[in-house]
Design a protein around this motif. Structure first.
Motif, PDB file in Angstrom:
ATOM      1  N   LEU A 153       0.824  -1.210   0.000  1.00 40.12           N
ATOM      2  CA  LEU A 153       0.000   0.000   0.000  1.00 40.12           C
ATOM      3  C   LEU A 153       0.860   1.263   0.000  1.00 40.12           C
ATOM      4  O   LEU A 153       0.527   2.264  -0.667  1.00 40.12           O
ATOM      5  N   MET A 154       1.946   1.222   0.730  1.00 42.29           N
ATOM      6  CA  MET A 154       2.845   2.377   0.773  1.00 42.29           C
ATOM      7  C   MET A 154       3.432   2.669  -0.612  1.00 42.29           C
ATOM      8  O   MET A 154       3.526   3.827  -1.031  1.00 42.29           O
ATOM      9  N   GLY A 155       3.789   1.605  -1.345  1.00 42.69           N
ATOM     10  CA  GLY A 155       4.374   1.790  -2.661  1.00 42.69           C
ATOM     11  C   GLY A 155       3.374   2.196  -3.719  1.00 42.69           C
ATOM     12  O   GLY A 155       3.673   3.019  -4.600  1.00 42.69           O
ATOM     13  N   SER A 156       2.154   1.650  -3.637  1.00 45.89           N
ATOM     14  CA  SER A 156       1.159   1.915  -4.688  1.00 45.89           C
ATOM     15  C   SER A 156       0.358   3.189  -4.455  1.00 45.89           C
ATOM     16  O   SER A 156      -0.208   3.753  -5.392  1.00 45.89           O
ATOM     17  N   HIS A 157       0.288   3.649  -3.194  1.00 45.89           N
ATOM     18  CA  HIS A 157      -0.533   4.832  -2.905  1.00 45.89           C
ATOM     19  C   HIS A 157       0.265   5.966  -2.247  1.00 45.89           C
ATOM     20  O   HIS A 157      -0.341   6.942  -1.782  1.00 45.89           O
ATOM     21  N   ARG A 158       1.586   5.829  -2.215  1.00 44.35           N
ATOM     22  CA  ARG A 158       2.446   6.855  -1.623  1.00 44.35           C
ATOM     23  C   ARG A 158       2.012   7.195  -0.184  1.00 44.35           C
ATOM     24  O   ARG A 158       1.798   8.357   0.170  1.00 44.35           O
ATOM     25  N   LEU A 159       1.831   6.168   0.617  1.00 41.26           N
ATOM     26  CA  LEU A 159       1.409   6.346   2.001  1.00 41.26           C
ATOM     27  C   LEU A 159       2.595   6.176   2.946  1.00 41.26           C
ATOM     28  O   LEU A 159       3.577   5.503   2.630  1.00 41.26           O
ATOM     29  N   THR A 160       2.463   6.776   4.131  1.00 38.22           N
ATOM     30  CA  THR A 160       3.446   6.507   5.176  1.00 38.22           C
ATOM     31  C   THR A 160       3.101   5.166   5.822  1.00 38.22           C
ATOM     32  O   THR A 160       2.020   4.592   5.596  1.00 38.22           O
ATOM     33  N   GLU A 161       4.000   4.667   6.639  1.00 35.39           N
ATOM     34  CA  GLU A 161       3.754   3.397   7.333  1.00 35.39           C
ATOM     35  C   GLU A 161       2.507   3.496   8.201  1.00 35.39           C
ATOM     36  O   GLU A 161       1.667   2.588   8.216  1.00 35.39           O
ATOM     37  N   GLU A 162       2.371   4.606   8.918  1.00 38.49           N
ATOM     38  CA  GLU A 162       1.212   4.791   9.787  1.00 38.49           C
ATOM     39  C   GLU A 162      -0.080   4.855   8.980  1.00 38.49           C
ATOM     40  O   GLU A 162      -1.106   4.276   9.366  1.00 38.49           O
ATOM     41  N   GLN A 163      -0.053   5.562   7.843  1.00 39.68           N
ATOM     42  CA  GLN A 163      -1.248   5.674   7.001  1.00 39.68           C
ATOM     43  C   GLN A 163      -1.634   4.324   6.405  1.00 39.68           C
ATOM     44  O   GLN A 163      -2.825   3.987   6.331  1.00 39.68           O
ATOM     45  N   ALA A 164      -0.651   3.544   5.989  1.00 35.86           N
ATOM     46  CA  ALA A 164      -0.932   2.230   5.401  1.00 35.86           C
ATOM     47  C   ALA A 164      -1.583   1.314   6.422  1.00 35.86           C
ATOM     48  O   ALA A 164      -2.547   0.602   6.108  1.00 35.86           O
ATOM     49  N   PHE A 165      -1.076   1.327   7.641  1.00 35.88           N
ATOM     50  CA  PHE A 165      -1.680   0.487   8.684  1.00 35.88           C
ATOM     51  C   PHE A 165      -3.097   0.947   8.990  1.00 35.88           C
ATOM     52  O   PHE A 165      -3.999   0.126   9.192  1.00 35.88           O
ATOM     53  N   ASP A 166      -3.311   2.263   8.983  1.00 35.46           N
ATOM     54  CA  ASP A 166      -4.645   2.790   9.273  1.00 35.46           C
ATOM     55  C   ASP A 166      -5.642   2.379   8.192  1.00 35.46           C
ATOM     56  O   ASP A 166      -6.805   2.088   8.486  1.00 35.46           O
ATOM     57  N   VAL A 167      -5.199   2.323   6.935  1.00 36.55           N
ATOM     58  CA  VAL A 167      -6.058   1.868   5.841  1.00 36.55           C
ATOM     59  C   VAL A 167      -6.477   0.418   6.077  1.00 36.55           C
ATOM     60  O   VAL A 167      -7.653   0.055   5.942  1.00 36.55           O
ATOM     61  N   LEU A 168      -5.535  -0.424   6.419  1.00 32.86           N
ATOM     62  CA  LEU A 168      -5.831  -1.835   6.692  1.00 32.86           C
ATOM     63  C   LEU A 168      -6.795  -1.965   7.870  1.00 32.86           C
ATOM     64  O   LEU A 168      -7.756  -2.738   7.819  1.00 32.86           O
ATOM     65  N   ARG A 169      -6.526  -1.219   8.932  1.00 35.16           N
ATOM     66  CA  ARG A 169      -7.349  -1.307  10.138  1.00 35.16           C
ATOM     67  C   ARG A 169      -8.784  -0.871   9.872  1.00 35.16           C
ATOM     68  O   ARG A 169      -9.728  -1.542  10.293  1.00 35.16           O
ATOM     69  N   ARG A 170      -8.949   0.254   9.174  1.00 28.98           N
ATOM     70  CA  ARG A 170     -10.303   0.742   8.891  1.00 28.98           C
ATOM     71  C   ARG A 170     -11.070  -0.227   8.001  1.00 28.98           C
ATOM     72  O   ARG A 170     -12.261  -0.475   8.221  1.00 28.98           O
TER      73      ARG A 170
END
Length: 229
Positions: free
Chosen positions: A189-206
């Motif tokens: 997710l970080m590579g495909s959507h230019r997210l930070t580590e925290e943002q990528a985890f938040d996407v998965l969690r939500r």
């Protein structure tokens, strides 16, 4: 019984139990040892309770499964009560099923039809938690002696420690595998959507919360499909 021989067998069994590579293999080793080392034992199994639902683990004979099913249906019985521990008893022994059993009359009648002559049960426990009950069956009434009960109790004590160790190891392995797959999904997710580590985890969690899907399963899907689905 030659207790010196039994002590050597217990020491050997303890090493064997800790060498098993899964919880299932550990439990099968425990019930197999019961039929081999406890005088009079024809069949053995481990009963776990999930509320009022019974789970039978590592049975050595269909008799064990049938007995557990009967106790689940009745929501009563010696193995059922031993696993529930509401009475505080850690060992039970029924010497003769041909005699009246006022505590479990309905179960006793059904057990006789299944071919149970006598039985014993031992709570599997450590200082921290209870795991269920190790139950031993004999076709012949009066098959279990005081020595049989002592041997069964010693076996159950070793078994509880081994069971606890095996389960803890399995839980640790599962936790490590879960962390790995979540980390891999976050990287995607970080590579495909230019997210930070925290943002990528938040996407998965939500996504996990909104779809009511376990976080590990969400991460696995991302790893397999390259996106949230």
């Amino acid at each position: 019984m030659d207790w010196r021989v039994f002590a050597r067998e217990m020491a050997s069994m303890a090493r064997d139990l800790l060498a098993q590579d899964s919880v299932g293999a550990t439990l099968e080793h425990i019930t197999g040892a019961a039929t081999e080392r406890v005088a009079g034992c024809d069949a053995a199994g481990i009963l776990l309770l999930h509320g009022d639902r019974v789970e039978t683990l590592a049975p050595t004979h269909d008799l064990v499964v049938e007995s557990d099913r009967l106790q689940e249906h009745l929501a009563a019985g010696p193995c059922f009560d031993a696993a529930r521990t509401s009475t505080g008893e850690r060992v039970f022994r029924i010497a003769d099923f041909t005699a009246e059993q006022p505590r479990w009359p309905t179960y006793a009648a059904g057990a006789r039809e299944l071919g149970v002559g006598s039985m014993m049960g031992f709570l599997l426990y450590t200082e921290d938690e209870d795991f269920g009950a190790l139950n031993l069956y004999a076709h012949r009434p009066g098959a279990f002696t005081d020595d049989s009960e002592t041997a069964g109790w010693l076996l159950a004590s070793h078994a509880a420690v081994a069971f606890s160790s095996a389960r803890s190891h399995a839980q640790m392995e599962q936790a490590m595998a879960t962390r790995h797959v979540i980390g891999e999904a976050m990287g995607i997710l970080m590579g495909s959507h230019r997210l930070t580590e925290e943002q990528a985890f938040d996407v998965l969690r939500r996504f996990s919360q909104e779809k009511n899907i376990k976080l590990r399963e969400v991460a696995r899907r991302v790893c397999e499909e390259g996106r949230l689905a």
